[in-house]
Design an enzyme around this catalytic site. Sequence first.
Site, PDB file in Angstrom:
ATOM      1  N   ARG A 228       0.825  -1.217   0.000  1.00 56.95           N
ATOM      2  CA  ARG A 228       0.000   0.000   0.000  1.00 56.95           C
ATOM      3  C   ARG A 228       0.852   1.256   0.000  1.00 56.95           C
ATOM      4  O   ARG A 228       0.472   2.279  -0.577  1.00 56.95           O
ATOM      5  CB  ARG A 228      -0.951  -0.029   1.199  1.00 56.95           C
ATOM      6  CG  ARG A 228      -2.072  -1.064   1.020  1.00 56.95           C
ATOM      7  CD  ARG A 228      -2.661  -1.450   2.360  1.00 56.95           C
ATOM      8  NE  ARG A 228      -3.849  -2.290   2.248  1.00 56.95           N
ATOM      9  CZ  ARG A 228      -3.829  -3.625   2.032  1.00 56.95           C
ATOM     10  NH1 ARG A 228      -2.671  -4.257   1.871  1.00 56.95           N
ATOM     11  NH2 ARG A 228      -4.956  -4.313   1.984  1.00 56.95           N
TER      12      ARG A 228
ATOM     13  N   GLN B  12      -8.423  -7.405   0.549  1.00 61.80           N
ATOM     14  CA  GLN B  12      -7.996  -7.178  -0.832  1.00 61.80           C
ATOM     15  C   GLN B  12      -9.155  -6.659  -1.669  1.00 61.80           C
ATOM     16  O   GLN B  12      -9.006  -5.711  -2.433  1.00 61.80           O
ATOM     17  CB  GLN B  12      -7.434  -8.471  -1.425  1.00 61.80           C
ATOM     18  CG  GLN B  12      -6.155  -8.910  -0.739  1.00 61.80           C
ATOM     19  CD  GLN B  12      -5.611 -10.220  -1.274  1.00 61.80           C
ATOM     20  OE1 GLN B  12      -6.205 -10.837  -2.156  1.00 61.80           O
ATOM     21  NE2 GLN B  12      -4.485 -10.647  -0.734  1.00 61.80           N
TER      22      GLN B  12
ATOM     23  N   ASP C  26      -3.727 -15.121   7.769  1.00 63.08           N
ATOM     24  CA  ASP C  26      -2.471 -15.613   7.186  1.00 63.08           C
ATOM     25  C   ASP C  26      -1.659 -16.467   8.150  1.00 63.08           C
ATOM     26  O   ASP C  26      -0.618 -17.014   7.774  1.00 63.08           O
ATOM     27  CB  ASP C  26      -1.609 -14.439   6.719  1.00 63.08           C
ATOM     28  CG  ASP C  26      -2.207 -13.759   5.501  1.00 63.08           C
ATOM     29  OD1 ASP C  26      -3.028 -14.388   4.811  1.00 63.08           O
ATOM     30  OD2 ASP C  26      -1.854 -12.592   5.257  1.00 63.08           O
TER      31      ASP C  26
HETATM   32  C1  S3P Z   1      -4.132  -9.013   2.411  1.00 62.58           C
HETATM   33  C2  S3P Z   1      -5.367  -9.515   2.685  1.00 62.58           C
HETATM   34  C3  S3P Z   1      -5.622 -10.941   2.975  1.00 62.58           C
HETATM   35  C4  S3P Z   1      -4.351 -11.698   3.266  1.00 62.58           C
HETATM   36  C5  S3P Z   1      -3.246 -11.338   2.337  1.00 62.58           C
HETATM   37  C6  S3P Z   1      -2.924  -9.860   2.435  1.00 62.58           C
HETATM   38  C7  S3P Z   1      -3.988  -7.581   2.118  1.00 62.58           C
HETATM   39  O1  S3P Z   1      -6.250 -11.525   1.847  1.00 62.58           O
HETATM   40  O2  S3P Z   1      -4.579 -13.085   3.223  1.00 62.58           O
HETATM   41  O3  S3P Z   1      -2.051 -12.055   2.621  1.00 62.58           O
HETATM   42  O4  S3P Z   1      -2.854  -7.053   2.139  1.00 62.58           O
HETATM   43  O5  S3P Z   1      -5.018  -6.928   1.861  1.00 62.58           O
HETATM   44  P1  S3P Z   1      -7.867 -11.490   1.666  1.00 62.58           P
HETATM   45  O6  S3P Z   1      -8.278 -10.092   1.518  1.00 62.58           O
HETATM   46  O7  S3P Z   1      -8.126 -12.272   0.395  1.00 62.58           O
HETATM   47  O8  S3P Z   1      -8.417 -12.177   2.869  1.00 62.58           O
END
Ligand code: S3P
Length: 438
Positions: free
Chosen positions: A29, A172, A319
């Site tokens: 980000r 995400q 995670d």
């Molecule tokens: C993340 C969101 C998570 C996580 C990934 C990093 C992020 O995924 O598993 O390693 O940086 O927004 P999801 O949004 O699919 O749960």
Amino acid sequence: MATIDYDVTPGGALQGSLRVPGDKSISHRSVILSALAQGESRISGLLEGEDVLGTVAAFRALGVAIDGPDKGHLRVQGVGLHGLQAPRAPLDFGNSGTAMRLMAGLLCAQPFSSELIGDQSLMSRPMARVALPLQRMGAQIDTAGGGRPPLAIRGGARLTGIRYEMPVASAQVKSAILLAGLYAQGETTVVEPAPSRDHTERMLAGFGYPVERMGRAVTVRGGAGPLRAGTLEVPADLSSAAFFLVAGSIVPGSRLVLARVGINPTRTGVIDILRAMGARIDVQRETIVNGEPVADLLVEASTLRGVAVDPALVPLAIDEFPILFVAAACAEGTTVVRGARELRVKESDRLAVMAQGLTALGIRVEEFEDGLAITGGPLRGGVVDSGGDHRIAMAFAVAAHRAQGPVRVRDCRNVATSFPGFDGLARAVGMHIRVSGS
Ligand code: S3P
């Protein structure tokens, strides 16, 4: 592509103070928002893992001048929200679902077209979850069959704000929609079924872009101003620290200090779950850095016991389940995790790959469609496969330290995506890991 294996011999107490690399989510980000800001941003503590380097390369391909990274320092000459240029080739995000999904949100709002690709694992991951809400905003995105990559994005779409109730808690997806929302007409609101990591919201606000939060809803208004460049420090990644939190808990006599780790409350499920299992984790010297809480974590060995994990904690530890499953294998009694179907669509099917590896090491595992039940017991030596998944590779390396004989963990190359230098840090605190090519 050549891969590597870990050969781990069991050992004794782990001791020391260490700083694990920068937070992966915050690193992605910080690169994205710095590129979209006006002026130069200076980032320190950036994770120099392959996933983040892929995001840096993508912005270079989009015409952004970036110096570094050099020992975690990166200088980004922001081009403003409307200054990106058409890439000359498909953008390759390697193993990174985060990069592909967040960039889909950003790129669908640009005047130029783009194509998003990745490695074999990423090319099999679900993208309809971002494509569908973005299409509802007016984006022109095509996926391959089954909603998989590549993503073909046609430029020049005019986006309109939507209110989107997410079916699964996903930072995400939320972030992709919010990034598109910066360019959409009117308001874009994302409503989460349960809290997911909120780094995008915090960082947008840090860059001076108004973000409204009401309970489970987050709203941005398109065109509400520029992002202002600045200085950012990325904290150490709690998801990487987690391997040492568990290692320090399960190896008798251990004491480890993990310095300046991000402890955003949308990420601390791993600490809550480990404490419920009886772990001794102390949070010390808490401060706020760029709107994110940061602290040193002290972990000391303890006797863990099995628990039924509260499904509400699953998105807050999403995670960390590979290493939490190792904690469960070393605990007294049975640990049950349910409501974790999302683990099947991560860098690997983490429920299947962990169940297989733990079973190979002699642990009793029951697999459900949405979780695992693991009964603690002695771990025996043997050979396990990481399924090409960085977090599973590191989880089994930690498990091996407590095994009754040597363990070979196959296919560990992708550890470099999130935790370059893992084996060196692990050796520094007392683990015996040898890295070999295969
Ligand atoms: C993340 C969101 C998570 C996580 C990934 C990093 C992020 O995924 O598993 O390693 O940086 O927004 P999801 O949004 O699919 O749960």
